[in-house]
Design a protein around this motif. Sequence first.
Motif, PDB file in Angstrom:
ATOM      1  N   PHE A 102      26.256 -11.082 -44.075  1.00  0.00           N
ATOM      2  CA  PHE A 102      25.244 -10.021 -43.977  1.00  0.00           C
ATOM      3  C   PHE A 102      24.703  -9.673 -45.362  1.00  0.00           C
ATOM      4  O   PHE A 102      23.483  -9.565 -45.573  1.00  0.00           O
ATOM      5  N   VAL A 103      25.594  -9.517 -46.318  1.00  0.00           N
ATOM      6  CA  VAL A 103      25.174  -9.201 -47.689  1.00  0.00           C
ATOM      7  C   VAL A 103      24.334 -10.336 -48.266  1.00  0.00           C
ATOM      8  O   VAL A 103      23.307 -10.106 -48.923  1.00  0.00           O
ATOM      9  N   ALA A 104      24.762 -11.582 -48.024  1.00  0.00           N
ATOM     10  CA  ALA A 104      24.031 -12.735 -48.560  1.00  0.00           C
ATOM     11  C   ALA A 104      22.608 -12.784 -48.024  1.00  0.00           C
ATOM     12  O   ALA A 104      21.652 -13.044 -48.774  1.00  0.00           O
ATOM     13  N   ALA A 105      22.445 -12.542 -46.731  1.00  0.00           N
ATOM     14  CA  ALA A 105      21.109 -12.543 -46.144  1.00  0.00           C
ATOM     15  C   ALA A 105      20.244 -11.451 -46.773  1.00  0.00           C
ATOM     16  O   ALA A 105      19.053 -11.655 -47.032  1.00  0.00           O
ATOM     17  N   ASN A 106      20.852 -10.311 -47.055  1.00  0.00           N
ATOM     18  CA  ASN A 106      20.095  -9.207 -47.652  1.00  0.00           C
ATOM     19  C   ASN A 106      19.804  -9.440 -49.135  1.00  0.00           C
ATOM     20  O   ASN A 106      18.813  -8.923 -49.661  1.00  0.00           O
ATOM     21  N   LEU A 107      20.641 -10.208 -49.809  1.00  0.00           N
ATOM     22  CA  LEU A 107      20.316 -10.599 -51.177  1.00  0.00           C
ATOM     23  C   LEU A 107      19.076 -11.494 -51.200  1.00  0.00           C
ATOM     24  O   LEU A 107      18.230 -11.379 -52.094  1.00  0.00           O
ATOM     25  N   VAL A 108      18.961 -12.372 -50.216  1.00  0.00           N
ATOM     26  CA  VAL A 108      17.757 -13.209 -50.114  1.00  0.00           C
ATOM     27  C   VAL A 108      16.531 -12.327 -49.894  1.00  0.00           C
ATOM     28  O   VAL A 108      15.460 -12.569 -50.464  1.00  0.00           O
ATOM     29  N   LEU A 147      13.749  -2.174 -48.539  1.00  0.00           N
ATOM     30  CA  LEU A 147      12.387  -2.123 -49.066  1.00  0.00           C
ATOM     31  C   LEU A 147      12.345  -1.285 -50.347  1.00  0.00           C
ATOM     32  O   LEU A 147      11.720  -1.681 -51.345  1.00  0.00           O
ATOM     33  N   LEU A 148      13.021  -0.141 -50.352  1.00  0.00           N
ATOM     34  CA  LEU A 148      13.067   0.724 -51.534  1.00  0.00           C
ATOM     35  C   LEU A 148      13.786   0.045 -52.693  1.00  0.00           C
ATOM     36  O   LEU A 148      13.313   0.087 -53.847  1.00  0.00           O
ATOM     37  N   ILE A 149      14.906  -0.609 -52.401  1.00  0.00           N
ATOM     38  CA  ILE A 149      15.636  -1.312 -53.467  1.00  0.00           C
ATOM     39  C   ILE A 149      14.764  -2.413 -54.064  1.00  0.00           C
ATOM     40  O   ILE A 149      14.742  -2.629 -55.283  1.00  0.00           O
ATOM     41  N   VAL A 195      22.439  -3.624 -54.070  1.00  0.00           N
ATOM     42  CA  VAL A 195      22.154  -4.347 -52.821  1.00  0.00           C
ATOM     43  C   VAL A 195      23.438  -4.571 -52.035  1.00  0.00           C
ATOM     44  O   VAL A 195      23.507  -4.326 -50.819  1.00  0.00           O
ATOM     45  N   ILE A 196      24.473  -5.033 -52.723  1.00  0.00           N
ATOM     46  CA  ILE A 196      25.743  -5.328 -52.057  1.00  0.00           C
ATOM     47  C   ILE A 196      26.363  -4.057 -51.488  1.00  0.00           C
ATOM     48  O   ILE A 196      26.773  -4.018 -50.316  1.00  0.00           O
ATOM     49  N   GLY A 197      26.447  -3.011 -52.287  1.00  0.00           N
ATOM     50  CA  GLY A 197      27.074  -1.770 -51.824  1.00  0.00           C
ATOM     51  C   GLY A 197      26.321  -1.147 -50.658  1.00  0.00           C
ATOM     52  O   GLY A 197      26.940  -0.724 -49.663  1.00  0.00           O
ATOM     53  N   ASN A 227      24.306  -2.576 -48.460  1.00  0.00           N
ATOM     54  CA  ASN A 227      24.344  -3.360 -47.230  1.00  0.00           C
ATOM     55  C   ASN A 227      25.743  -3.479 -46.636  1.00  0.00           C
ATOM     56  O   ASN A 227      25.876  -3.636 -45.424  1.00  0.00           O
ATOM     57  N   LEU A 228      26.766  -3.372 -47.458  1.00  0.00           N
ATOM     58  CA  LEU A 228      28.115  -3.283 -46.888  1.00  0.00           C
ATOM     59  C   LEU A 228      28.257  -1.986 -46.086  1.00  0.00           C
ATOM     60  O   LEU A 228      28.854  -1.977 -44.991  1.00  0.00           O
ATOM     61  N   ALA A 229      27.715  -0.889 -46.621  1.00  0.00           N
ATOM     62  CA  ALA A 229      27.763   0.380 -45.887  1.00  0.00           C
ATOM     63  C   ALA A 229      27.001   0.266 -44.570  1.00  0.00           C
ATOM     64  O   ALA A 229      27.481   0.741 -43.518  1.00  0.00           O
ATOM     65  N   ILE A 230      25.834  -0.367 -44.588  1.00  0.00           N
ATOM     66  CA  ILE A 230      25.059  -0.558 -43.364  1.00  0.00           C
ATOM     67  C   ILE A 230      25.828  -1.427 -42.379  1.00  0.00           C
ATOM     68  O   ILE A 230      25.870  -1.138 -41.164  1.00  0.00           O
ATOM     69  N   PHE A 231      26.473  -2.492 -42.861  1.00  0.00           N
ATOM     70  CA  PHE A 231      27.210  -3.402 -41.981  1.00  0.00           C
ATOM     71  C   PHE A 231      28.291  -2.660 -41.197  1.00  0.00           C
ATOM     72  O   PHE A 231      28.373  -2.777 -39.969  1.00  0.00           O
ATOM     73  N   TYR A 232      29.122  -1.923 -41.906  1.00  0.00           N
ATOM     74  CA  TYR A 232      30.251  -1.262 -41.231  1.00  0.00           C
ATOM     75  C   TYR A 232      29.777  -0.105 -40.350  1.00  0.00           C
ATOM     76  O   TYR A 232      30.422   0.213 -39.339  1.00  0.00           O
ATOM     77  N   TRP A 233      28.666   0.500 -40.713  1.00  0.00           N
ATOM     78  CA  TRP A 233      28.082   1.521 -39.838  1.00  0.00           C
ATOM     79  C   TRP A 233      27.515   0.872 -38.583  1.00  0.00           C
ATOM     80  O   TRP A 233      27.719   1.370 -37.470  1.00  0.00           O
TER      81      TRP A 233
END
Length: 544
Positions: free
Chosen positions: A424-430, A484-486, A510-512, A514-520
């Motif tokens: 999930f984080v990797a996709a969001n880094l892209v 989008l903001l980041i 980005v990592i922090g 999206n990890l929060a979004i993932f677990y939520w």
Amino acid sequence: MDTSVGSANPDSPRLKRSIGFYGLMFVSLGSIIGSGWLLGALNAATVAGPASILSWALTAVIMMTLALIHAELGAAYPVAGGTARFPRIAFGALAGFAGGWVAWLQAVALAPIEVEASLQYLDNIGWIKEHLNLLHPGNNTLTLSGFAWATVLMAVFTFVNLVGVKMLAESNSATVLWKVAVPVLTIVVLLYLRFHPGNFTAGGGFAPAGAHGVFAALPVGVVFALQGFEQAVQVGGEARNPQRDLSRAILTAMVIGTIVYLLLQVAFIGALDPGSVAGGWSNPIEKGAFGPYATLAIVAGAAWLAYVLYVDAFVSPAGTGLLYLGTSARLSYALGKDKQLPEALGKLSIRGVPMWSILLSFVVGEIAFLPFPSWQSLVSVVTLATAIMYAFAPVSLIALRRRDPDRPRPYRTPAAHVLAPAGFVAANLVIYWSGFDTTWKIMVAIVAGVLLFAITYLRRRPADRPEVAWRSAVWIPPWLLGNLLIGYLGRYGASGEIGVLPEWVDLAVVIGFNLAIFYWAITQAQPAHKVHDAVEAERVELQV
């Protein structure tokens, strides 16, 4: 034994389960090795220099992580248009539509883009340019003659898809053998005839643009080239033995594609004229009418290879276009079948194919032939849409493991509780590396899709409306708007960003986030009984 599947009505037309392991593997591999290989190495080297090899390696790690996740989902839930159905099962109709919409956008755009790329290459052949006049000089948009020939190609693709998935798989398999053989032949010839080891430290050293260059190379063609492994998942509802074959097909295609692209980058850098990169990597070689490899082949004294590449410049894009017309149709079929788009899109013909969805892909392709930008300028947009599509799979995997634990899983993603958040984080880094100037365009397209979903929903009788599951989709707007903001505050993209976030700090943010979004997100999945109901609704299609 009847191996076809379809709607809940056993008497209605069904998808035909007729694709075996090699057909599935070639569907994914044919999407991975498409037109992207002709310019991918040049684009990556221009941005990152010799360190572009690291860009391919990083992309391979990202894609393999996501491929492992899709392998489990595809084998456990072998339905047509899987990337739209997995979030639908886990998070409800609205989340499923969001995932399916971006998947359909990137797939339906690729078929006409690849057709136009094929015609652009053909137009560089003298007698074709003289007699057919396919493109307007200067802007490379289609002439009336070019539009006619593009329509013929799209009509052929449409016919192949309407005949049935078996013909699609068989015609694609023959094309893929050619598409893989030509890059491999190019690698062997260039490594043997023209290899300069000094190029790997020329023009500012191995990494002239540092880590920033390695990351920035991903959205300019590297991710675009290596994407496509999920195409086997999209036709999972037509796989003969998905529990056995889907995971093997996806992972085999991914391994082959990774090896080919890494070696292509090494061969490309080694074959360049040392003088052209001594002062930097901004223009290592003119790409030429048929891509840089044809130019390198001629310089290496292998003009015969250049002619092979001329043929491949047409075959590779056309083969990829054939596949994406079919897979985009499976995605709109999934959205129609789940009542997120007009139900006609979810209907099957007597041959067991989504006829109206296939015809929709043809019509959208015809619209895309209008004077829009060339396929090269759309690479970043397609890459971003693909990354958003991929991001839905990791959260769906963990959510479904929790909510549907008894489901047979012929393949299990290793260390899923590590790989899923990492994927999930990797996709969001892209997404971040694609830049704000690209991201906002996709966000507008997603908003337009949600409006279409709302119109479709409101036009239905109340009894026919799917449950929207607002609560289960509540994490999606903060996720997309946050990224989008980041991106706006970040350091990537041609314009729009302001560079507030320092280097490396931006990646940590980005990592922090999206990890929060993932677990939520996984806590917001539908209750187990609703997941069970969603799976039960696909019971007939899931039968093997």
